[in-house]
Design a protein around this motif. Sequence first.
Motif, PDB file in Angstrom:
ATOM      1  N   LEU A 314      35.113  40.230  35.829  1.00 33.51           N
ATOM      2  CA  LEU A 314      36.059  39.760  36.851  1.00 33.51           C
ATOM      3  C   LEU A 314      35.235  39.318  38.053  1.00 33.51           C
ATOM      4  N   ASN A 315      34.672  38.135  37.949  1.00 34.19           N
ATOM      5  CA  ASN A 315      33.663  37.691  38.902  1.00 34.19           C
ATOM      6  C   ASN A 315      33.817  36.227  39.291  1.00 34.19           C
ATOM      7  N   HIS A 316      35.049  35.726  39.349  1.00 33.07           N
ATOM      8  CA  HIS A 316      35.235  34.338  39.766  1.00 33.07           C
ATOM      9  C   HIS A 316      34.710  34.175  41.199  1.00 33.07           C
ATOM     10  N   PRO A 317      34.002  33.067  41.496  1.00 35.54           N
ATOM     11  CA  PRO A 317      33.348  32.926  42.804  1.00 35.54           C
ATOM     12  C   PRO A 317      34.263  32.598  43.972  1.00 35.54           C
ATOM     13  N   TYR A 318      35.531  32.266  43.726  1.00 43.45           N
ATOM     14  CA  TYR A 318      36.427  31.928  44.832  1.00 43.45           C
ATOM     15  C   TYR A 318      36.505  33.113  45.800  1.00 43.45           C
ATOM     16  N   PRO A 319      36.324  32.891  47.106  1.00 37.53           N
ATOM     17  CA  PRO A 319      36.176  34.020  48.041  1.00 37.53           C
ATOM     18  C   PRO A 319      37.465  34.769  48.373  1.00 37.53           C
ATOM     19  N   GLU A 320      38.633  34.227  48.010  1.00 41.57           N
ATOM     20  CA  GLU A 320      39.883  34.856  48.419  1.00 41.57           C
ATOM     21  C   GLU A 320      40.733  35.285  47.225  1.00 41.57           C
ATOM     22  N   ILE A 321      40.094  35.805  46.188  1.00 41.31           N
ATOM     23  CA  ILE A 321      40.820  36.324  45.039  1.00 41.31           C
ATOM     24  C   ILE A 321      41.653  37.529  45.477  1.00 41.31           C
ATOM     25  N   THR A 322      42.920  37.551  45.085  1.00 38.39           N
ATOM     26  CA  THR A 322      43.784  38.682  45.423  1.00 38.39           C
ATOM     27  C   THR A 322      44.005  39.621  44.240  1.00 38.39           C
ATOM     28  N   TYR A 323      43.970  39.076  43.029  1.00 35.78           N
ATOM     29  CA  TYR A 323      44.083  39.929  41.847  1.00 35.78           C
ATOM     30  C   TYR A 323      43.621  39.154  40.616  1.00 35.78           C
ATOM     31  N   TYR A 324      43.342  39.904  39.560  1.00 38.72           N
ATOM     32  CA  TYR A 324      43.084  39.334  38.240  1.00 38.72           C
ATOM     33  C   TYR A 324      44.184  39.796  37.301  1.00 38.72           C
ATOM     34  N   TYR A 325      44.592  38.895  36.431  1.00 42.95           N
ATOM     35  CA  TYR A 325      45.596  39.207  35.425  1.00 42.95           C
ATOM     36  C   TYR A 325      45.030  38.824  34.068  1.00 42.95           C
ATOM     37  N   GLY A 326      45.316  39.617  33.053  1.00 45.26           N
ATOM     38  CA  GLY A 326      44.822  39.278  31.729  1.00 45.26           C
ATOM     39  C   GLY A 326      45.669  39.879  30.631  1.00 45.26           C
ATOM     40  N   GLY A 329      45.305  40.722  22.495  1.00 45.19           N
ATOM     41  CA  GLY A 329      46.078  41.281  21.406  1.00 45.19           C
ATOM     42  C   GLY A 329      46.109  40.352  20.217  1.00 45.19           C
ATOM     43  N   SER A 330      46.875  40.746  19.207  1.00 43.59           N
ATOM     44  CA  SER A 330      47.003  39.955  17.989  1.00 43.59           C
ATOM     45  C   SER A 330      48.436  40.058  17.493  1.00 43.59           C
ATOM     46  N   GLY A 331      48.929  38.999  16.867  1.00 44.62           N
ATOM     47  CA  GLY A 331      50.305  38.995  16.409  1.00 44.62           C
ATOM     48  C   GLY A 331      51.241  39.213  17.583  1.00 44.62           C
ATOM     49  N   TYR A 332      52.100  40.225  17.484  1.00 48.02           N
ATOM     50  CA  TYR A 332      52.994  40.586  18.571  1.00 48.02           C
ATOM     51  C   TYR A 332      52.584  41.910  19.202  1.00 48.02           C
ATOM     52  N   ASN A 333      51.316  42.250  19.075  1.00 52.22           N
ATOM     53  CA  ASN A 333      50.780  43.469  19.660  1.00 52.22           C
ATOM     54  C   ASN A 333      50.005  43.071  20.914  1.00 52.22           C
ATOM     55  N   PHE A 334      50.692  43.057  22.066  1.00 54.13           N
ATOM     56  CA  PHE A 334      50.118  42.536  23.295  1.00 54.13           C
ATOM     57  C   PHE A 334      49.782  43.671  24.266  1.00 54.13           C
ATOM     58  N   HIS A 335      48.685  43.481  24.974  1.00 50.33           N
ATOM     59  CA  HIS A 335      48.275  44.415  26.018  1.00 50.33           C
ATOM     60  C   HIS A 335      47.917  43.596  27.252  1.00 50.33           C
ATOM     61  N   THR A 336      48.494  43.924  28.398  1.00 48.62           N
ATOM     62  CA  THR A 336      48.251  43.180  29.621  1.00 48.62           C
ATOM     63  C   THR A 336      47.678  44.092  30.691  1.00 48.62           C
ATOM     64  N   PHE A 337      46.975  43.488  31.640  1.00 42.11           N
ATOM     65  CA  PHE A 337      46.466  44.259  32.771  1.00 42.11           C
ATOM     66  C   PHE A 337      46.489  43.394  34.020  1.00 42.11           C
ATOM     67  N   MET A 338      46.644  44.054  35.158  1.00 40.80           N
ATOM     68  CA  MET A 338      46.559  43.407  36.465  1.00 40.80           C
ATOM     69  C   MET A 338      45.707  44.299  37.354  1.00 40.80           C
ATOM     70  N   MET A 375      43.121  36.224  27.348  1.00 40.93           N
ATOM     71  CA  MET A 375      43.189  35.316  28.483  1.00 40.93           C
ATOM     72  C   MET A 375      42.938  36.100  29.759  1.00 40.93           C
ATOM     73  N   VAL A 376      42.219  35.504  30.703  1.00 42.31           N
ATOM     74  CA  VAL A 376      42.001  36.088  32.025  1.00 42.31           C
ATOM     75  C   VAL A 376      42.332  35.048  33.082  1.00 42.31           C
ATOM     76  N   MET A 377      43.030  35.476  34.130  1.00 41.89           N
ATOM     77  CA  MET A 377      43.391  34.597  35.231  1.00 41.89           C
ATOM     78  C   MET A 377      42.948  35.222  36.545  1.00 41.89           C
ATOM     79  N   ALA A 378      42.229  34.463  37.360  1.00 42.95           N
ATOM     80  CA  ALA A 378      41.905  34.857  38.729  1.00 42.95           C
ATOM     81  C   ALA A 378      42.906  34.181  39.653  1.00 42.95           C
ATOM     82  N   ALA A 379      43.479  34.943  40.591  1.00 47.68           N
ATOM     83  CA  ALA A 379      44.588  34.430  41.396  1.00 47.68           C
ATOM     84  C   ALA A 379      44.321  34.576  42.882  1.00 47.68           C
ATOM     85  N   SER A 380      44.910  33.662  43.638  1.00 43.77           N
ATOM     86  CA  SER A 380      44.851  33.701  45.097  1.00 43.77           C
ATOM     87  C   SER A 380      46.181  33.210  45.634  1.00 43.77           C
ATOM     88  N   GLY A 381      46.497  33.595  46.874  1.00 48.19           N
ATOM     89  CA  GLY A 381      47.784  33.236  47.466  1.00 48.19           C
ATOM     90  C   GLY A 381      48.722  34.411  47.342  1.00 48.19           C
TER      91      GLY A 381
END
Length: 422
Positions: A314-326, A329-338, A375-381
């Motif tokens: 979790l190292n995106h260079p944008y200086p104002e990251i507020t959270y990471y979401y990701g 999983g496989s099939g319909y076995n999903f695991h998410t994190f924030m 999937m991983v998403m770096a977010a700001s705003g």
Amino acid sequence: MKKILAGALPLLLLALFTACGGSTGTEITVTVENYYGQQTLPRALAVQSGDGEWAYLPPDDQGNYSFFLPAGEKRYGVAVVCGSAMALSNDAFSVVLQLTSDDSTNPRVFCPGRGEFVYAKGAVDASAVTANDWKVYGPFDSATDGSPGSTGNYDNLEVPRLPNQDLVAVAKDLSGEAIAVKVARGVNVDAPFTWDATITATDAVGSGTVAAFTPPGGYSGFYSVQYCTSGGTCIGEDLIGNGDSSGGGFKIVPGSAEGDLYLFETVASAGDAGVSRLELIPAETIGNLSPGLEMAPFAAGYSPAASKRPVFPLNHPYPEITYYYGFYGSGYNFHTFMVSSGWLADNDNYTVPDLSALPGFSGLDLLSGEEVGWMVMAASGLSAADLVGPGPRIWLSPLLVIPSRAGEVLNSAWVSGSFEVP
């Protein structure tokens, strides 16, 4: 034997509760909600104080989950296994939040799935606008009679059993785009009901333009516009408008009310990576739109460390990251994190926690040889506090929910891929 176990269980739960801070310090109260915003009980919930051990936590009599952070501790975690009635199928769907008490002391966890609903039915007459077809939308469902034409009947439209629900009837042209929109607002839903929609020339949509924009080198650019009523019913980009970086147009819905929103998203993507900017624009101020992108993509070659419990950089260079979401999983076995930026602090990696020994969390581990998408998403705003805080929600997908609040902007960069579990 049963009496012995019955007497031991409360003591065991008390011991687990005490392990997460006892009854002094900062109280954290967690609620779990479904698609409809109705409070519900998950299959299991666990909590963590600081970097300590995770512990199973039972609900109180009101269905809330409360624990205490020790004095001086701000970082905590909440993990939920959504019940099979809430998840996407009978397989597992888990959510992990890593927050601080500055983010929230009353976080909400959102589990995909329906709550209590009733059926609506009725007739639609869109002959006054020479419609080729029509459809009726509720907050999480849509209905039509299945055959083209300007008039017809619909039934079995699922509407949440809640006050202040909106229904939307859309008349469409031959290409499938909206030509007129009628909204029924503030329907108090308690029992099956009938709504007949007569669409007239006063319901005809207007139009706006989207300016051209330049995506990053090697990336393709796109835009989309959706419309959401204040009651939480949205109609998508296929009806309102989408296009590429050369610009284009979108539809403007007549008769907007306070709280109605347009979701305007600018996207640049290349393969499994991209960047986007999502703006929540109040309907009363909508006009011509100008796309913009703020964040750079993730560095080329990004990938988590393949494992039964993956490690995500979790190292995106944008200086104002507020959270990471990701998610993974496989099939319909999903695991998410924030993971909030406050919880992450100066760390650059996040290891998915091992919860397999806790009640209700068994069977969630990935299997050796399994192909896993991620999937991983770096977010700001928008902040982590915005994501788990009070107020109405918009479900962008079964995996991602944001507050329905005018003026908000979500800038993000994402990357996705797959790996085989060793």
